[in-house]
Write a protein that holds these residues in place. Structure first.
Motif, PDB file in Angstrom:
ATOM      1  N   MET A  77       0.838  -1.197   0.000  1.00  0.00           N
ATOM      2  CA  MET A  77       0.000   0.000   0.000  1.00  0.00           C
ATOM      3  C   MET A  77       0.876   1.251   0.000  1.00  0.00           C
ATOM      4  O   MET A  77       1.779   1.369   0.817  1.00  0.00           O
ATOM      5  N   GLN A 109      -0.279   9.462  -6.845  1.00  0.00           N
ATOM      6  CA  GLN A 109      -1.324   8.430  -6.856  1.00  0.00           C
ATOM      7  C   GLN A 109      -1.255   7.481  -5.646  1.00  0.00           C
ATOM      8  O   GLN A 109      -1.088   6.260  -5.796  1.00  0.00           O
ATOM      9  N   ASP A 121      -2.492   5.168  -2.425  1.00  0.00           N
ATOM     10  CA  ASP A 121      -3.656   4.343  -2.096  1.00  0.00           C
ATOM     11  C   ASP A 121      -4.379   4.905  -0.872  1.00  0.00           C
ATOM     12  O   ASP A 121      -5.579   4.675  -0.695  1.00  0.00           O
ATOM     13  N   ASN A 178      -8.617   7.911  -1.035  1.00  0.00           N
ATOM     14  CA  ASN A 178      -9.023   7.425   0.282  1.00  0.00           C
ATOM     15  C   ASN A 178      -8.235   8.219   1.322  1.00  0.00           C
ATOM     16  O   ASN A 178      -7.014   8.075   1.418  1.00  0.00           O
TER      17      ASN A 178
END
Length: 242
Positions: A1, A59, A61, A83
């Motif tokens: 992640m 970009q 996560d 998120n």
């Protein structure tokens, strides 16, 4: 992640829990710990002036933010595309939750628990014998202190001090005369970098009062930082327990 941290103390906590520079891909210019790792991580602006375009290009996560330290409007812009998890760390319990939650997010539960246990131990083994009224200053021109709804207030209380401005909230502006009832005046090293010259100016006004410069990180950095402050707290409190 791949994660971007918008909060210095959260950045430190992520690395303490075992994340690497391949996972933490963005941080603010104020994210300075641990120095040997954050130097390899892209800077995405300051806590209150984020480079939105740079964040979008990375970009991530997940983006980690804080209600107090980051600007609501900027965080809401990021929420449209990413998120974003926003924490509000005010009390010691909030901090235990933060570390536990980060541990669960990144599958580092065991390390998170160890840090929480260490922080509990540090805060409960280090106390002044007789409570003293402390005025904790975070800013100059105007002087500003801390109210009861701040993390700093809760750290002060945990190690045995009584916050002189506990009946106020957030970061009240005060006058030098408002410090008259303080047993000790603490000048924080951050966000305003109080120095000896500032201490001397206050000492001239209050020649008989104990005035000290304290490590702002030891009082205001939540996350895992408190677990590393045992020696500092002991040294600080020794000044009052002798």
């Amino acid at each position: 992640m791949k994660v971007i941290s918008l909060v210095p103390s959260i950045t430190e906590a992520l690395f303490d829990l075992g994340l690497t520079e391949n996972e933490v891909i963005g941080r603010t210019k104020f994210c300075i710990h641990p120095q040997e790792k954050v130097k390899n991580v892209d800077i995405i602006g300051g806590t209150k002036n984020l480079n939105i375009d740079k964040i979008k290009n990375l970009q991530p996560d997940l983006i980690l933010a804080n209600k107090e330290e980051n600007v609501k409007e900027q965080v809401e812009i990021l929420m449209k595309d990413f998120n974003v998890k926003v924490y509000n760390t005010e009390t010691i319990e909030d901090n235990y939750y933060l570390v536990k939650n980060l541990g669960m997010l990144f599958h580092k539960e065991e390390k998170a628990q160890l840090f929480n246990l260490k922080m509990y131990e540090v805060l409960h083994q280090t106390k002044i014998k007789t409570p003293l009224k402390a005025a904790y200053l975070i800013w100059k021109n105007p002087y500003m202190s801390v109210g009861s709804d701040t993390f700093i207030h809760h750290i002060l209380t945990e190690i045995g001090f009584e916050n002189l401005f506990k009946t106020q909230t957030r970061y009240p502006e005060i006058q030098i005369e408002d410090l008259a009832d303080a047993d000790v005046i603490m000048l924080s090293s951050e966000p305003f970098p109080f120095k000896e010259k500032h201490l001397k100016a206050l000492q001239d006004f209050y020649p008989d009062k104990k005035i000290i410069i304290v490590d702002g990180e030891a009082f205001s950095w939540y996350g895992t930082h408190i677990a590393k402050c045992e020696a500092y707290y002991k040294q600080l409190i020794a000044e009052f327990n002798n």
